[in-house]
Design a protein around this motif. Structure first.
Motif, PDB file in Angstrom:
ATOM      1  N   MET A  64      37.663  36.548  37.604  1.00  0.00           N
ATOM      2  CA  MET A  64      37.066  36.933  38.901  1.00  0.00           C
ATOM      3  C   MET A  64      37.360  38.414  38.958  1.00  0.00           C
ATOM      4  O   MET A  64      36.661  39.270  39.565  1.00  0.00           O
ATOM      5  N   ALA A  65      38.707  38.719  38.419  1.00  0.00           N
ATOM      6  CA  ALA A  65      38.966  40.279  38.602  1.00  0.00           C
ATOM      7  C   ALA A  65      37.956  41.107  37.655  1.00  0.00           C
ATOM      8  O   ALA A  65      37.722  42.209  38.155  1.00  0.00           O
ATOM      9  N   VAL A  66      37.582  40.526  36.576  1.00  0.00           N
ATOM     10  CA  VAL A  66      36.479  41.569  35.743  1.00  0.00           C
ATOM     11  C   VAL A  66      35.491  41.623  36.591  1.00  0.00           C
ATOM     12  O   VAL A  66      34.663  42.520  36.540  1.00  0.00           O
ATOM     13  N   GLU A  67      34.951  40.649  37.208  1.00  0.00           N
ATOM     14  CA  GLU A  67      33.603  40.618  37.962  1.00  0.00           C
ATOM     15  C   GLU A  67      33.809  41.686  39.183  1.00  0.00           C
ATOM     16  O   GLU A  67      32.795  42.428  39.525  1.00  0.00           O
ATOM     17  N   LEU A  68      35.083  41.631  39.715  1.00  0.00           N
ATOM     18  CA  LEU A  68      35.258  42.662  40.861  1.00  0.00           C
ATOM     19  C   LEU A  68      35.172  43.943  40.513  1.00  0.00           C
ATOM     20  O   LEU A  68      34.486  44.937  40.819  1.00  0.00           O
ATOM     21  N   CYS A  69      35.756  44.473  39.144  1.00  0.00           N
ATOM     22  CA  CYS A  69      35.826  45.771  38.475  1.00  0.00           C
ATOM     23  C   CYS A  69      34.430  45.918  38.261  1.00  0.00           C
ATOM     24  O   CYS A  69      33.875  47.095  38.686  1.00  0.00           O
ATOM     25  N   LEU A  70      33.436  45.087  37.741  1.00  0.00           N
ATOM     26  CA  LEU A  70      32.180  45.458  37.237  1.00  0.00           C
ATOM     27  C   LEU A  70      31.383  45.711  38.304  1.00  0.00           C
ATOM     28  O   LEU A  70      30.849  46.849  38.466  1.00  0.00           O
ATOM     29  N   LEU A  71      31.466  45.039  39.457  1.00  0.00           N
ATOM     30  CA  LEU A  71      30.559  45.085  40.611  1.00  0.00           C
ATOM     31  C   LEU A  71      30.978  46.306  41.428  1.00  0.00           C
ATOM     32  O   LEU A  71      30.152  47.293  41.718  1.00  0.00           O
ATOM     33  N   LEU A  72      32.335  46.485  41.507  1.00  0.00           N
ATOM     34  CA  LEU A  72      32.544  48.026  42.195  1.00  0.00           C
ATOM     35  C   LEU A  72      32.239  49.181  41.434  1.00  0.00           C
ATOM     36  O   LEU A  72      31.755  49.987  42.042  1.00  0.00           O
ATOM     37  N   LEU A  73      32.235  48.830  40.185  1.00  0.00           N
ATOM     38  CA  LEU A  73      32.040  50.344  39.360  1.00  0.00           C
ATOM     39  C   LEU A  73      30.578  50.456  39.187  1.00  0.00           C
ATOM     40  O   LEU A  73      30.006  51.492  39.016  1.00  0.00           O
ATOM     41  N   ILE A 113      35.974  40.116  25.806  1.00  0.00           N
ATOM     42  CA  ILE A 113      36.244  39.404  27.150  1.00  0.00           C
ATOM     43  C   ILE A 113      35.647  40.284  28.327  1.00  0.00           C
ATOM     44  O   ILE A 113      35.078  39.521  29.092  1.00  0.00           O
ATOM     45  N   VAL A 114      35.914  41.391  28.195  1.00  0.00           N
ATOM     46  CA  VAL A 114      35.543  42.152  29.451  1.00  0.00           C
ATOM     47  C   VAL A 114      33.883  42.695  29.386  1.00  0.00           C
ATOM     48  O   VAL A 114      32.975  42.418  30.440  1.00  0.00           O
ATOM     49  N   LEU A 115      33.427  43.058  28.205  1.00  0.00           N
ATOM     50  CA  LEU A 115      32.147  43.714  28.128  1.00  0.00           C
ATOM     51  C   LEU A 115      31.216  42.766  27.398  1.00  0.00           C
ATOM     52  O   LEU A 115      30.006  43.061  27.271  1.00  0.00           O
ATOM     53  N   LYS A 116      31.682  41.503  26.760  1.00  0.00           N
ATOM     54  CA  LYS A 116      30.588  40.742  26.286  1.00  0.00           C
ATOM     55  C   LYS A 116      30.537  41.216  25.044  1.00  0.00           C
ATOM     56  O   LYS A 116      29.212  40.752  24.413  1.00  0.00           O
ATOM     57  N   ASN A 117      30.986  42.241  24.412  1.00  0.00           N
ATOM     58  CA  ASN A 117      30.395  43.174  23.056  1.00  0.00           C
ATOM     59  C   ASN A 117      31.645  43.257  22.404  1.00  0.00           C
ATOM     60  O   ASN A 117      32.385  44.486  22.631  1.00  0.00           O
ATOM     61  N   GLU A 173      47.943  56.499  33.593  1.00  0.00           N
ATOM     62  CA  GLU A 173      47.662  57.917  34.131  1.00  0.00           C
ATOM     63  C   GLU A 173      46.941  57.679  35.456  1.00  0.00           C
ATOM     64  O   GLU A 173      46.352  58.774  35.867  1.00  0.00           O
ATOM     65  N   ASN A 174      46.587  56.570  35.944  1.00  0.00           N
ATOM     66  CA  ASN A 174      45.867  56.172  37.069  1.00  0.00           C
ATOM     67  C   ASN A 174      44.596  56.581  36.975  1.00  0.00           C
ATOM     68  O   ASN A 174      43.815  57.143  38.035  1.00  0.00           O
ATOM     69  N   LYS A 175      43.906  56.370  36.026  1.00  0.00           N
ATOM     70  CA  LYS A 175      42.521  56.742  35.874  1.00  0.00           C
ATOM     71  C   LYS A 175      41.423  55.645  36.378  1.00  0.00           C
ATOM     72  O   LYS A 175      41.958  54.586  36.867  1.00  0.00           O
ATOM     73  N   GLY A 176      40.270  55.939  36.821  1.00  0.00           N
ATOM     74  CA  GLY A 176      39.482  54.735  37.323  1.00  0.00           C
ATOM     75  C   GLY A 176      39.282  53.589  36.350  1.00  0.00           C
ATOM     76  O   GLY A 176      38.891  53.858  35.180  1.00  0.00           O
ATOM     77  N   ILE A 177      39.040  52.585  36.828  1.00  0.00           N
ATOM     78  CA  ILE A 177      38.654  51.543  35.896  1.00  0.00           C
ATOM     79  C   ILE A 177      37.540  51.391  35.363  1.00  0.00           C
ATOM     80  O   ILE A 177      37.304  50.810  34.290  1.00  0.00           O
ATOM     81  N   TYR A 178      36.433  51.959  35.884  1.00  0.00           N
ATOM     82  CA  TYR A 178      35.365  52.484  35.199  1.00  0.00           C
ATOM     83  C   TYR A 178      35.302  52.903  33.904  1.00  0.00           C
ATOM     84  O   TYR A 178      34.648  52.695  32.853  1.00  0.00           O
ATOM     85  N   THR A 179      36.025  53.972  33.965  1.00  0.00           N
ATOM     86  CA  THR A 179      36.399  55.045  32.669  1.00  0.00           C
ATOM     87  C   THR A 179      37.212  54.047  31.709  1.00  0.00           C
ATOM     88  O   THR A 179      36.968  53.831  30.332  1.00  0.00           O
ATOM     89  N   GLU A 214      30.752  51.761  31.478  1.00  0.00           N
ATOM     90  CA  GLU A 214      29.244  52.248  31.167  1.00  0.00           C
ATOM     91  C   GLU A 214      28.357  51.627  30.205  1.00  0.00           C
ATOM     92  O   GLU A 214      27.124  51.711  30.115  1.00  0.00           O
ATOM     93  N   ASN A 215      29.220  50.841  29.035  1.00  0.00           N
ATOM     94  CA  ASN A 215      28.553  49.885  28.121  1.00  0.00           C
ATOM     95  C   ASN A 215      27.864  48.853  28.781  1.00  0.00           C
ATOM     96  O   ASN A 215      27.096  47.988  28.197  1.00  0.00           O
ATOM     97  N   LEU A 216      28.098  48.381  30.005  1.00  0.00           N
ATOM     98  CA  LEU A 216      28.019  47.297  30.704  1.00  0.00           C
ATOM     99  C   LEU A 216      26.684  47.320  31.630  1.00  0.00           C
ATOM    100  O   LEU A 216      26.281  46.559  31.888  1.00  0.00           O
ATOM    101  N   PHE A 217      26.740  48.563  32.304  1.00  0.00           N
ATOM    102  CA  PHE A 217      25.798  49.021  33.470  1.00  0.00           C
ATOM    103  C   PHE A 217      25.121  50.325  33.025  1.00  0.00           C
ATOM    104  O   PHE A 217      25.989  51.227  32.802  1.00  0.00           O
TER     105      PHE A 217
END
Length: 851
Positions: A1-10, A544-548, A564-570, A575-578
């Motif tokens: 569920m957490a992975v799905e949230l991160c994916l959709l948000l980003l 697990i996260v990117l299915k690759n 370092e408090n970077k964004g979860i997208y990076t 970017e490999n998923l979307f």
């Protein structure tokens, strides 16, 4: 569920990003997008143990001494990836791996083996010791042989026992402090857990607002673009105008200056004409006056007085100088300028200044001309910008972000409730642990109490003058306390050592295999080993996260980025998923904007700097005949003096000559003529020299320079500027339109780059995730639990070890404090026995003990 949230948000964040490459350098003016809204997280994933940290560092040093080997990465990888079957080779590999593990653990195995030996032998030794003493052996016989060094031995045993007891006291204090520290930290962990859940909730609640902010800042870009489009006249028109201004403005300035020069030329020519007339009249009047003066002087010199011998020579000199009284400049022969003045007046009938001002006005209207000719295209561009904004807004509404966030919030709330419900259970079990550890400490304290009481009573009650059978009650009680301590030492020491061995092996290995590798991130490197956690996946986390599994997404990199408090997208390489361009390709829209702007076509052919009437006017002025005026003749006459001789000098010389004559009428007449000459000079010559000649000279110089320098270049400059506008305008407009287009497109590029940077560093910053890991491993497991456990066994182990010398010293020392049943007696040095006999040989009994 957490992975799905991160994916959709980003994914939503990525929908505003484009891979458009910069189209121009340098970039346009910087837009101010403000700051992405961010919340402050409460969790401080850092623990400072305080004063007990000294003990923790001491234990770490001891563990390094026991186990100096580095983290066995290769061994763990080999054991994890190795397959064990029934093949002989597998058993050999297993055996080799076991040997490597034993080699690594040898630092723990040897102390653990010694501890187990302690556990087995000490109770057995205690049992044998008790049985031996029951048989009146091993110090069980209540008889003490007196020796010469008895006091020294007693002092040494007491000192050694006191030192051993002191060390045991320090050890039990360390164990007690570690026990209390663990309990206090477990109780305080509730706030830490609550802080982590709060940060996660902030992370979930703040992310949609950050996404909305990114999307809303498109309006900043659009508004800036619209502002520049609305000001296309001042922006694009002014740029085009500035390109031509380098040629146009100097030409128009020269023409305007020429219009003023024509007027000034007319005035100058009129002044020339008037000045010539004045000079001609003045010179004629001066010539007449000088002629009269010469006639009067000649008549005076014809007087008979000049025939005298004393005056003859003087009169002759004066008579010979009369020819100098003539005018030198001849202005009557100068050509007139009335014809040129008439022609200039005809030129001035046309107002050249107003014609030039019309050229200025036409040129200055370039921005309005550009604005009027681009209205239709600009409306299309504005509609396109509105269309882009509506696409971004509609896309954000398509993604079920709120639903996923709501589900995750519910899951987070349930998890927090579960932790809150079971935390009392943890505290209860921790209380049992604390009570058990306290009992262990009390065991040691009980032994210490007996030892300290034994030392106190024995030392205070000992009387060196008393015989072993007559020792006091206090001394005897001290000895009994010491033996009680010995008994409890045998009873409790093996229990203590069992706890020490278990906690030593467990806590030491966790410190070496988990805490230290986690601190230097070696543990993450092991987890990132290809095919370690799954034999079919090269990279476990990316699978697990990117299915690759082929994407290089590592635990260490994710943890470091979150730290370092970077964004979860990076951080998660989403970017490999979307693919962002599949949802919103900004480059496509910028290309449309570019095409619209490129269609801007501005016609500047209506700009006329100077019409044919103005040019004809300049040509008429140039053919007015001014260039035919003989300015050289004017300058020649001006450079001459008005008279052939300076009249003042002549008058002074005449007066001086008169003084040489005898006093009389002749002298007075000559002096009168001298004064007349001075008057002519002051009244006629000086005005001509100081006023008319100077004015005339300046006017001639101005007219000559104006005509020769300015008239020659004005027409060519105006024609060149008009040619530039008529023939090069299209090229200039294309170039400036390209720059203008790059400026508009640059705003979108800035927005895209800002969104990329914001997604990388600010949107959905995953610091709370790193805080959760640090809290669970570094703070709770390592700092709270393992450091406390290791300090506990370190203190308790020291107590257990020093119980052995304490037992020995207590047994030896008790002999010197307890009251004996029999003692050695003296026989007055008879029978060669040196005065010592055993009491039981003579049947002498202790009167105190026998009743």
């Amino acid at each position: 569920m957490a992975v799905e949230l991160c994916l959709l948000l980003l994914l939503l964040c990525g929908s505003t990003v484009s891979e458009v490459q910069p189209l121009h350098k340098p970039p346009p003016g910087t837009l101010d997008f403000g700051f992405v809204p961010a919340k402050t997280y409460d969790t401080n994933a850092y623990h400072e143990p305080g004063p007990i940290g000294i003990l923790f560092r001491l234990v770490h040093s001891f563990l390094y001494l026991v186990q100096p080997n580095s983290f066995p990465q290769d061994l763990i990888k080999k054991l994890t990836q190795q397959k064990f079957g029934n093949v002989q080779g597998d058993y050999q590999k297993l055996f080799l791996s076991a040997l490597q593990a034993i080699y690594y653990e040898i630092g723990f195995i040897v102390p653990a083996a010694l501890g187990l030996l302690f556990v087995l032998l000490l109770p057995l030794v205690g049992l044998c010791f008790c049985m031996c003493r029951c048989c009146d052996n091993c110090g069980g016989e209540m008889h003490q042989r007196q020796k010469k060094n008895a006091d020294c031995r007693r002092g040494c045993f007491a000192t050694f026992l006191f030192v051993a007891s002191l060390i045991i006291s320090i050890g039990v204090l360390c164990a007690y402090a570690a026990n209390q520290h663990l309990t206090s930290q477990v109780r305080g962990a509730k706030n830490l857990v609550h802080s982590n859940f709060k940060d996660l909730r902030i992370f979930l609640n703040n992310t949609p607002g950050q996404i909305d902010y990114l999307v809303s800042q498109y309006n900043t870009t659009k508004n800036k673009a619209l502002s520049d489009l609305n000001n296309v006249g001042p922006l694009l028109g002014s740029r085009v105008q500035e390109r031509f201004a380098k040629e146009v403005r100097p030409a128009l300035d020269a023409a305007l200056t020429m219009a003023g020069a024509i007027r000034e030329t007319k005035e100058a020519l009129e002044n020339v004409s008037v000045s010539v007339e004045v000079l001609q009249e003045g010179t004629e009047r001066l010539h007449s006056n000088l002629t009269n003066v010469k006639i009067h002087l000649s008549n005076t010199l014809s007087d008979s007085a000049c025939s005298a011998a004393q005056a003859a020579s003087t009169c002759n000199i004066i008579r010979n100088s009369l020819n100098q009284l003539n005018i030198n400049a001849n202005f009557s022969g100068l050509p007139g300028v009335s014809t040129q003045v008439a022609k200039v007046n005809d030129v001035l009938k046309i107002d050249l200044s107003s014609l030039v001002q019309k050229g200025y006005a036409a040129f200055n209207d370039t921005p309005d001309l550009v604005l009027n000719q681009t209205r239709n295209i600009l409306s299309d561009i504005k509609n396109l910008l509105d269309f882009i904004g509506s696409n971004i807004t509609s896309f954000t509404k398509m993604l079920p972000v709120q639903k996923v966030l709501a589900d995750l919030t519910i899951y987070l709330t349930q998890s927090e409730a579960y932790v809150q419900d079971y935390f009392p259970v943890v505290e209860q079990y921790d209380f049992y642990r604390w009570l058990g550890c306290l009992i262990l400490c009390c065991m040691v304290i009980l032994i210490l109490v007996f030892y300290y009481l034994g030392l106190l009573c024995g030392t205070c009650g000992y009387d060196k003058h008393a015989s072993p059978t007559t020792r006091g009650c206090i001394s005897n009680t001290g000895g009994n306390f010491l033996m009680a301590g010995v008994g409890f030492s045998f009873l409790f020491s093996w229990v203590l050592m069992i706890i020490v061995v278990i906690t030593f092996v467990t806590g030491g290995n966790v410190e070496k295999l988990v805490c230290e590798p986690f601190e230097d991130r070696t543990l993450f490197k092991v987890l990132d080993t290809p095919y370690l956690l799954n034999r079919h996946w090269r990279n476990y986390l990316s699978a697990i996260v990117l299915k690759n599994p082929d994407i290089n997404l590592t635990f260490e990199k994710v943890y470091s980025d979150c730290k370092e408090n970077k964004g979860i997208y990076t951080t998660l390489h989403l970017e490999n998923l979307f693919n962002i361009n599949e949802f919103l390709n900004i480059s496509m829209y910028t290309e449309d904007v570019s095409l619209k702007i490129e269609h801007i076509n501005v016609n500047l052919s209506n700009i006329v700097l100077l019409d044919e009437i103005g040019k004809r006017n300049l040509l008429d002025f140039s053919s007015s005949g001014i260039d035919g005026i003989n300015f050289a003749a004017y300058l020649t006459e001006i450079n001459k003096s008005v008279t052939k001789v300076d009249l003042l000098s002549f008058a002074n010389d005449l007066e001086a000559r008169a003084d040489q004559l005898p006093k009389g009428a002749l002298e007075n007449a000559l002096k009168g003529h001298a004064n007349s000459i001075r008057m002519i000079h002051n009244q006629q010559v000086v005005p001509l020299e100081q006023a008319m000649v100077k004015l005339f000279k300046s006017v001639l110089s101005y007219v000559w320079s104006v005509f020769q320098v300015k008239v020659r270049n004005v027409l060519s400059a105006v024609d060149a500027a008009q040619f530039l506008i008529s023939n090069d305008a299209s090229l200039v407009i294309i170039q400036e339109t390209k720059k203008y287009m790059d400026m508009i497109i640059g705003y979108f590029e800035q927005y895209v780059e800002w969104v990329k940077e914001s997604i990388t560093m600010e949107v959905a910053a995953c610091k709370p995730i790193a805080n959760v890991i640090d809290t669970a491993v570094d703070i709770f497991l390592c700092s709270y639990v393992i450091d406390s456990v290791n300090t506990f066994w370190f203190g308790l182990g020291g107590c257990s070890i020093f119980l052995i010398p304490a037992i020995i010293c207590a047994i030896k020392l008790s002999k010197y404090y307890r009251r004996m049943d029999t003692e050695d007696v003296y026989d007055d040095m008879e029978n060669g026995n040196n005065g010592y006999h055993k009491e039981h040989l003579y049947g002498i009994h202790n009167p105190v003990m026998t009743r």
